[in-house]
Design a protein around this motif. Structure first.
Motif, mmCIF file in Angstrom:
data_model
loop_
_atom_site.group_PDB
_atom_site.id
_atom_site.type_symbol
_atom_site.label_atom_id
_atom_site.label_comp_id
_atom_site.label_asym_id
_atom_site.label_seq_id
_atom_site.Cartn_x
_atom_site.Cartn_y
_atom_site.Cartn_z
ATOM 1 N N ARG A 114 0.860 -1.190 0.000
ATOM 2 C CA ARG A 114 0.000 0.000 0.000
ATOM 3 C C ARG A 114 0.893 1.236 0.000
ATOM 4 N N LEU A 115 0.817 2.006 -1.080
ATOM 5 C CA LEU A 115 1.653 3.188 -1.248
ATOM 6 C C LEU A 115 0.815 4.444 -1.041
ATOM 7 N N THR A 116 1.242 5.299 -0.091
ATOM 8 C CA THR A 116 0.503 6.517 0.212
ATOM 9 C C THR A 116 1.470 7.686 0.405
ATOM 10 N N TYR A 117 0.880 8.882 0.416
ATOM 11 C CA TYR A 117 1.659 10.104 0.666
ATOM 12 C C TYR A 117 0.909 10.969 1.658
ATOM 13 N N SER A 118 1.638 11.511 2.647
ATOM 14 C CA SER A 118 1.052 12.401 3.635
ATOM 15 C C SER A 118 1.536 13.824 3.385
ATOM 16 N N ALA A 119 0.612 14.706 3.064
ATOM 17 C CA ALA A 119 0.974 16.110 2.847
ATOM 18 C C ALA A 119 1.415 16.769 4.144
ATOM 19 N N LEU A 120 0.939 16.234 5.289
ATOM 20 C CA LEU A 120 1.287 16.815 6.585
ATOM 21 C C LEU A 120 2.762 16.578 6.911
ATOM 22 N N THR A 121 3.220 15.345 6.747
ATOM 23 C CA THR A 121 4.618 15.020 7.057
ATOM 24 C C THR A 121 5.522 15.100 5.831
ATOM 25 N N ARG A 122 4.904 15.241 4.646
ATOM 26 C CA ARG A 122 5.642 15.260 3.390
ATOM 27 C C ARG A 122 6.500 14.014 3.224
ATOM 28 N N GLN A 123 5.897 12.891 3.560
ATOM 29 C CA GLN A 123 6.575 11.605 3.442
ATOM 30 C C GLN A 123 5.669 10.600 2.744
ATOM 31 N N TYR A 124 6.317 9.685 2.062
ATOM 32 C CA TYR A 124 5.615 8.547 1.469
ATOM 33 C C TYR A 124 5.690 7.380 2.452
ATOM 34 N N ARG A 125 4.651 6.561 2.439
ATOM 35 C CA ARG A 125 4.627 5.382 3.302
ATOM 36 C C ARG A 125 4.319 4.158 2.447
ATOM 37 N N LEU A 126 5.079 3.102 2.709
ATOM 38 C CA LEU A 126 4.885 1.836 2.004
ATOM 39 C C LEU A 126 4.585 0.772 3.050
ATOM 40 N N ALA A 127 3.367 0.236 2.995
ATOM 41 C CA ALA A 127 2.922 -0.752 3.973
ATOM 42 C C ALA A 127 2.872 -2.133 3.335
ATOM 43 N N GLY A 129 1.569 -5.662 4.869
ATOM 44 C CA GLY A 129 0.987 -6.277 6.046
ATOM 45 C C GLY A 129 0.926 -5.272 7.185
ATOM 46 N N SER A 130 1.427 -5.658 8.354
ATOM 47 C CA SER A 130 1.423 -4.764 9.510
ATOM 48 C C SER A 130 2.645 -3.855 9.554
ATOM 49 N N LEU A 131 3.584 -4.062 8.635
ATOM 50 C CA LEU A 131 4.804 -3.259 8.607
ATOM 51 C C LEU A 131 4.642 -2.087 7.649
ATOM 52 N N ALA A 132 4.938 -0.875 8.134
ATOM 53 C CA ALA A 132 4.859 0.327 7.301
ATOM 54 C C ALA A 132 6.141 1.125 7.473
ATOM 55 N N LEU A 133 6.746 1.520 6.357
ATOM 56 C CA LEU A 133 7.995 2.257 6.398
ATOM 57 C C LEU A 133 7.813 3.636 5.765
ATOM 58 N N PRO A 134 8.404 4.686 6.372
ATOM 59 C CA PRO A 134 8.334 6.031 5.785
ATOM 60 C C PRO A 134 9.509 6.282 4.850
ATOM 61 N N PHE A 135 9.280 7.090 3.819
ATOM 62 C CA PHE A 135 10.324 7.449 2.860
ATOM 63 C C PHE A 135 10.201 8.936 2.536
#
Length: 209
Positions: A114-127, A129-135
């Motif tokens: 699951r690939l998402t982007y947060s405008a608040l933190t200006r980071q992308y997240r790749l999830a 399963g239960s593991l999610a990493l910020p980029f």
């Protein structure tokens, strides 16, 4: 001489039609060749895939390592940056070959990113399963998604030494998990149908130990 002239006059229109058809065929081939690289750039390539048997140092079973090569089309990158979550699925299938009937499917596994982007933190997240990493960048998130390592796809003992097997793998954008308006758009826009072909994965005798 008059007869020959009449024959030449009759054949001339046919010759012109043949030349016109040949010109049209050449133009069509040129356009297809010119468009081919653009089409290929919108697809996922499975560059490598290998199964390995894990006996010690982890949960026993058969794991998969795979590498993919792709870039996000502009419309997908724009969608992520606007807050739309993209779901990428890796599909794995294993079949037992049977000469007397259709091959029997023994296993079917899916791995979802699951690939998402947060405008608040200006980071992308790749999830996964239960593991999610910020980029910090989209390129970093995609680089991680392109490399699948140690994915357990089979329990130990699933494969037997006296049987023949075939396995296959692919990656695809799961458009069924997009918001409804984007699902409709995916039906007509090839940029929303990002996927690879099925890639065969070698099932060696060492995996049956």
């Amino acid at each position: 001489m008059q007869c020959a002239a009449r024959n030449l006059a009759v054949r001339a229109p046919g010759s012109r039609r043949r030349r016109a058809l040949l010109a049209l065929l050449a133009a069509t081939i040129f356009l297809l060749a010119w468009r081919a690289p653009a089409f290929a750039a919108d697809r996922i390539d499975v560059t490598s895939a290998q199964l390995a048997l894990v006996v010690e140092g982890g949960e026993p079973g058969v794991t998969l390592d795979a590498d993919f090569d792709f870039e996000l089309p502009y419309v997908l990158e724009d969608a992520v940056n606007r807050g739309i979550a993209l779901y990428f699925v890796v599909d794995f299938e294993l079949y037992r070959e049977r000469w007397y009937w259709f091959d029997r499917q023994l296993a079917q596994r899916t791995l979802t990113y699951r690939l998402t982007y947060s405008a608040l933190t200006r980071q992308y997240r790749l999830a996964r399963g239960s593991l999610a990493l910020p980029f910090d960048t989209l390129a970093e998130a995609l680089a991680t998604m392109r490399r699948v390592r140690g994915w357990k796809v089979l329990e130990r003992g699933t494969l037997r030494p006296d049987e023949d097997y075939r396995a296959q793998l692919r990656m695809r954008l799961d458009t069924s998990q997009l918001p409804k308006p984007f699902q409709i758009n995916a039906l007509t826009n090839r940029d929303w149908t990002l996927a690879s072909d099925w890639r065969n994965v070698n099932v060696s005798a060492d995996l049956t130990r």
